[in-house]
Write a protein that holds these residues in place. Structure first.
Motif, PDB file in Angstrom:
ATOM      1  N   PHE A   1     127.262  -4.029  34.617  1.00 28.76           N
ATOM      2  CA  PHE A   1     126.363  -3.362  33.683  1.00 28.76           C
ATOM      3  C   PHE A   1     125.946  -4.268  32.532  1.00 28.76           C
ATOM      4  O   PHE A   1     124.894  -4.061  31.930  1.00 28.76           O
ATOM      5  CB  PHE A   1     127.021  -2.110  33.109  1.00 28.76           C
ATOM      6  N   VAL A   2     126.766  -5.251  32.196  1.00 28.64           N
ATOM      7  CA  VAL A   2     126.497  -6.091  31.024  1.00 28.64           C
ATOM      8  C   VAL A   2     125.154  -6.818  31.142  1.00 28.64           C
ATOM      9  O   VAL A   2     124.344  -6.771  30.208  1.00 28.64           O
ATOM     10  CB  VAL A   2     127.673  -7.051  30.754  1.00 28.64           C
ATOM     11  N   PRO A   3     124.841  -7.477  32.269  1.00 31.50           N
ATOM     12  CA  PRO A   3     123.526  -8.117  32.373  1.00 31.50           C
ATOM     13  C   PRO A   3     122.369  -7.115  32.318  1.00 31.50           C
ATOM     14  O   PRO A   3     121.324  -7.399  31.745  1.00 31.50           O
ATOM     15  CB  PRO A   3     123.563  -8.825  33.728  1.00 31.50           C
ATOM     16  N   LEU A   4     122.560  -5.940  32.896  1.00 33.73           N
ATOM     17  CA  LEU A   4     121.513  -4.919  32.857  1.00 33.73           C
ATOM     18  C   LEU A   4     121.220  -4.480  31.428  1.00 33.73           C
ATOM     19  O   LEU A   4     120.054  -4.359  31.022  1.00 33.73           O
ATOM     20  CB  LEU A   4     121.923  -3.688  33.682  1.00 33.73           C
ATOM     21  N   VAL A   5     122.268  -4.234  30.668  1.00 25.12           N
ATOM     22  CA  VAL A   5     122.102  -3.808  29.280  1.00 25.12           C
ATOM     23  C   VAL A   5     121.462  -4.938  28.470  1.00 25.12           C
ATOM     24  O   VAL A   5     120.573  -4.693  27.649  1.00 25.12           O
ATOM     25  CB  VAL A   5     123.455  -3.374  28.676  1.00 25.12           C
ATOM     26  N   SER A   6     121.893  -6.157  28.712  1.00 26.28           N
ATOM     27  CA  SER A   6     121.328  -7.309  28.022  1.00 26.28           C
ATOM     28  C   SER A   6     119.829  -7.419  28.286  1.00 26.28           C
ATOM     29  O   SER A   6     119.024  -7.575  27.363  1.00 26.28           O
ATOM     30  CB  SER A   6     122.046  -8.587  28.477  1.00 26.28           C
ATOM     31  N   GLN A   7     119.442  -7.337  29.545  1.00 27.10           N
ATOM     32  CA  GLN A   7     118.035  -7.434  29.908  1.00 27.10           C
ATOM     33  C   GLN A   7     117.234  -6.274  29.335  1.00 27.10           C
ATOM     34  O   GLN A   7     116.113  -6.466  28.840  1.00 27.10           O
ATOM     35  CB  GLN A   7     117.885  -7.481  31.428  1.00 27.10           C
ATOM     36  N   ALA A   8     117.792  -5.075  29.382  1.00 25.62           N
ATOM     37  CA  ALA A   8     117.086  -3.904  28.856  1.00 25.62           C
ATOM     38  C   ALA A   8     116.861  -4.039  27.351  1.00 25.62           C
ATOM     39  O   ALA A   8     115.776  -3.743  26.844  1.00 25.62           O
ATOM     40  CB  ALA A   8     117.872  -2.636  29.168  1.00 25.62           C
ATOM     41  N   TYR A   9     117.889  -4.493  26.628  1.00 27.21           N
ATOM     42  CA  TYR A   9     117.732  -4.691  25.188  1.00 27.21           C
ATOM     43  C   TYR A   9     116.652  -5.743  24.920  1.00 27.21           C
ATOM     44  O   TYR A   9     115.763  -5.536  24.090  1.00 27.21           O
ATOM     45  CB  TYR A   9     119.041  -5.119  24.519  1.00 27.21           C
ATOM     46  N   ASN A  10     116.727  -6.877  25.602  1.00 24.75           N
ATOM     47  CA  ASN A  10     115.787  -7.974  25.367  1.00 24.75           C
ATOM     48  C   ASN A  10     114.340  -7.556  25.652  1.00 24.75           C
ATOM     49  O   ASN A  10     113.434  -7.843  24.864  1.00 24.75           O
ATOM     50  CB  ASN A  10     116.164  -9.196  26.200  1.00 24.75           C
ATOM     51  N   VAL A  11     114.118  -6.871  26.758  1.00 26.83           N
ATOM     52  CA  VAL A  11     112.769  -6.426  27.097  1.00 26.83           C
ATOM     53  C   VAL A  11     112.285  -5.400  26.074  1.00 26.83           C
ATOM     54  O   VAL A  11     111.151  -5.464  25.601  1.00 26.83           O
ATOM     55  CB  VAL A  11     112.716  -5.849  28.529  1.00 26.83           C
ATOM     56  N   GLY A  12     113.151  -4.476  25.706  1.00 27.53           N
ATOM     57  CA  GLY A  12     112.779  -3.478  24.707  1.00 27.53           C
ATOM     58  C   GLY A  12     112.432  -4.110  23.371  1.00 27.53           C
ATOM     59  O   GLY A  12     111.472  -3.713  22.710  1.00 27.53           O
ATOM     60  N   ARG A  13     113.181  -5.118  22.984  1.00 33.85           N
ATOM     61  CA  ARG A  13     112.931  -5.817  21.722  1.00 33.85           C
ATOM     62  C   ARG A  13     111.592  -6.540  21.764  1.00 33.85           C
ATOM     63  O   ARG A  13     110.821  -6.529  20.811  1.00 33.85           O
ATOM     64  CB  ARG A  13     114.080  -6.798  21.450  1.00 33.85           C
ATOM     65  N   GLN A  14     111.294  -7.169  22.897  1.00 35.93           N
ATOM     66  CA  GLN A  14     110.025  -7.875  23.047  1.00 35.93           C
ATOM     67  C   GLN A  14     108.839  -6.903  23.024  1.00 35.93           C
ATOM     68  O   GLN A  14     107.833  -7.155  22.356  1.00 35.93           O
ATOM     69  CB  GLN A  14     110.029  -8.693  24.339  1.00 35.93           C
ATOM     70  N   VAL A  15     108.970  -5.806  23.720  1.00 35.14           N
ATOM     71  CA  VAL A  15     107.896  -4.811  23.752  1.00 35.14           C
ATOM     72  C   VAL A  15     107.696  -4.214  22.360  1.00 35.14           C
ATOM     73  O   VAL A  15     106.558  -4.038  21.909  1.00 35.14           O
ATOM     74  CB  VAL A  15     108.200  -3.708  24.784  1.00 35.14           C
ATOM     75  N   SER A  16     108.779  -3.933  21.677  1.00 29.24           N
ATOM     76  CA  SER A  16     108.688  -3.386  20.324  1.00 29.24           C
ATOM     77  C   SER A  16     107.927  -4.329  19.403  1.00 29.24           C
ATOM     78  O   SER A  16     107.075  -3.898  18.617  1.00 29.24           O
ATOM     79  CB  SER A  16     110.090  -3.123  19.776  1.00 29.24           C
ATOM     80  N   GLN A  17     108.238  -5.602  19.479  1.00 24.26           N
ATOM     81  CA  GLN A  17     107.559  -6.581  18.631  1.00 24.26           C
ATOM     82  C   GLN A  17     106.071  -6.649  18.972  1.00 24.26           C
ATOM     83  O   GLN A  17     105.228  -6.714  18.084  1.00 24.26           O
ATOM     84  CB  GLN A  17     108.187  -7.959  18.771  1.00 24.26           C
ATOM     85  N   GLN A  18     105.748  -6.622  20.232  1.00 27.15           N
ATOM     86  CA  GLN A  18     104.345  -6.700  20.644  1.00 27.15           C
ATOM     87  C   GLN A  18     103.548  -5.472  20.200  1.00 27.15           C
ATOM     88  O   GLN A  18     102.391  -5.586  19.812  1.00 27.15           O
ATOM     89  CB  GLN A  18     104.240  -6.836  22.172  1.00 27.15           C
ATOM     90  N   GLU A  19     104.178  -4.306  20.245  1.00 28.73           N
ATOM     91  CA  GLU A  19     103.456  -3.072  19.936  1.00 28.73           C
ATOM     92  C   GLU A  19     103.440  -2.727  18.454  1.00 28.73           C
ATOM     93  O   GLU A  19     102.508  -2.077  17.988  1.00 28.73           O
ATOM     94  CB  GLU A  19     104.059  -1.914  20.726  1.00 28.73           C
ATOM     95  N   SER A  20     104.443  -3.137  17.707  1.00 26.28           N
ATOM     96  CA  SER A  20     104.560  -2.667  16.331  1.00 26.28           C
ATOM     97  C   SER A  20     103.937  -3.599  15.298  1.00 26.28           C
ATOM     98  O   SER A  20     103.709  -3.191  14.168  1.00 26.28           O
ATOM     99  CB  SER A  20     106.023  -2.428  15.978  1.00 26.28           C
ATOM    100  N   LEU A  21     103.656  -4.833  15.654  1.00 24.94           N
ATOM    101  CA  LEU A  21     103.125  -5.788  14.690  1.00 24.94           C
ATOM    102  C   LEU A  21     101.642  -6.041  14.952  1.00 24.94           C
ATOM    103  O   LEU A  21     101.181  -5.975  16.090  1.00 24.94           O
ATOM    104  CB  LEU A  21     103.915  -7.095  14.757  1.00 24.94           C
ATOM    105  N   ASP A  22     100.913  -6.349  13.871  1.00 26.18           N
ATOM    106  CA  ASP A  22      99.462  -6.500  13.996  1.00 26.18           C
ATOM    107  C   ASP A  22      99.012  -7.944  14.197  1.00 26.18           C
ATOM    108  O   ASP A  22      98.188  -8.227  15.051  1.00 26.18           O
ATOM    109  CB  ASP A  22      98.766  -5.927  12.759  1.00 26.18           C
ATOM    110  N   GLY A  23      99.531  -8.863  13.392  1.00 30.67           N
ATOM    111  CA  GLY A  23      99.076 -10.248  13.443  1.00 30.67           C
ATOM    112  C   GLY A  23      99.556 -10.974  14.684  1.00 30.67           C
ATOM    113  O   GLY A  23     100.659 -10.745  15.172  1.00 30.67           O
ATOM    114  N   ILE A  24      98.725 -11.872  15.187  1.00 36.31           N
ATOM    115  CA  ILE A  24      99.078 -12.627  16.399  1.00 36.31           C
ATOM    116  C   ILE A  24     100.313 -13.491  16.169  1.00 36.31           C
ATOM    117  O   ILE A  24     101.165 -13.606  17.055  1.00 36.31           O
ATOM    118  CB  ILE A  24      97.884 -13.466  16.919  1.00 36.31           C
TER     119      ILE A  24
END
Length: 101
Positions: free
Chosen positions: A46-69
């Motif tokens: 489960f550890v790699p799955l949780v790691s990947q899920a956190y990382n992808v979620g963090r990346q998506v959050s940054q892409q969606e929540s911030l305005d400047g390139i």
């Protein structure tokens, strides 16, 4: 393809949410992953799955929540699932005698 049970899916989601909370409180993502894996008794698979899920979620959050390139492209720390596995499940466990010397 094997799918997760609803119980395991909920467990993984809870783990990712707890990691995000700990990171918001100042822990590094890998430290948070180790803490949560210990707290929830996550098995090694489960550890790699949780790691990947956190990382992808963090990346998506940054892409969606911030305005400047530049903000969208900014660096941030990711969880290292392999490092967490090494800490949680070491290849060699020291005996109490080895630890004392």
């Amino acid at each position: 393809m094997k799918t997760l049970s609803k119980q395991n899916e909920t467990r993984l989601l809870m783990a990712v949410e707890k990691i995000a909370e700990l990171v918001d409180q100042g822990d590094s993502p890998t430290e948070a992953l180790v803490k949560v894996a210990r707290q929830l008794n996550l098995p090694p698979g489960f550890v790699p799955l949780v790691s990947q899920a956190y990382n992808v979620g963090r990346q998506v959050s940054q892409q969606e929540s911030l305005d400047g390139i530049l903000d969208k492209l900014a660096e941030f720390p990711l969880a290292d699932g392999e490092a967490a596995l090494r800490e949680l499940y070491p290849n060699k466990v020291e005996t109490p005698l080895e630890q004392a010397t």
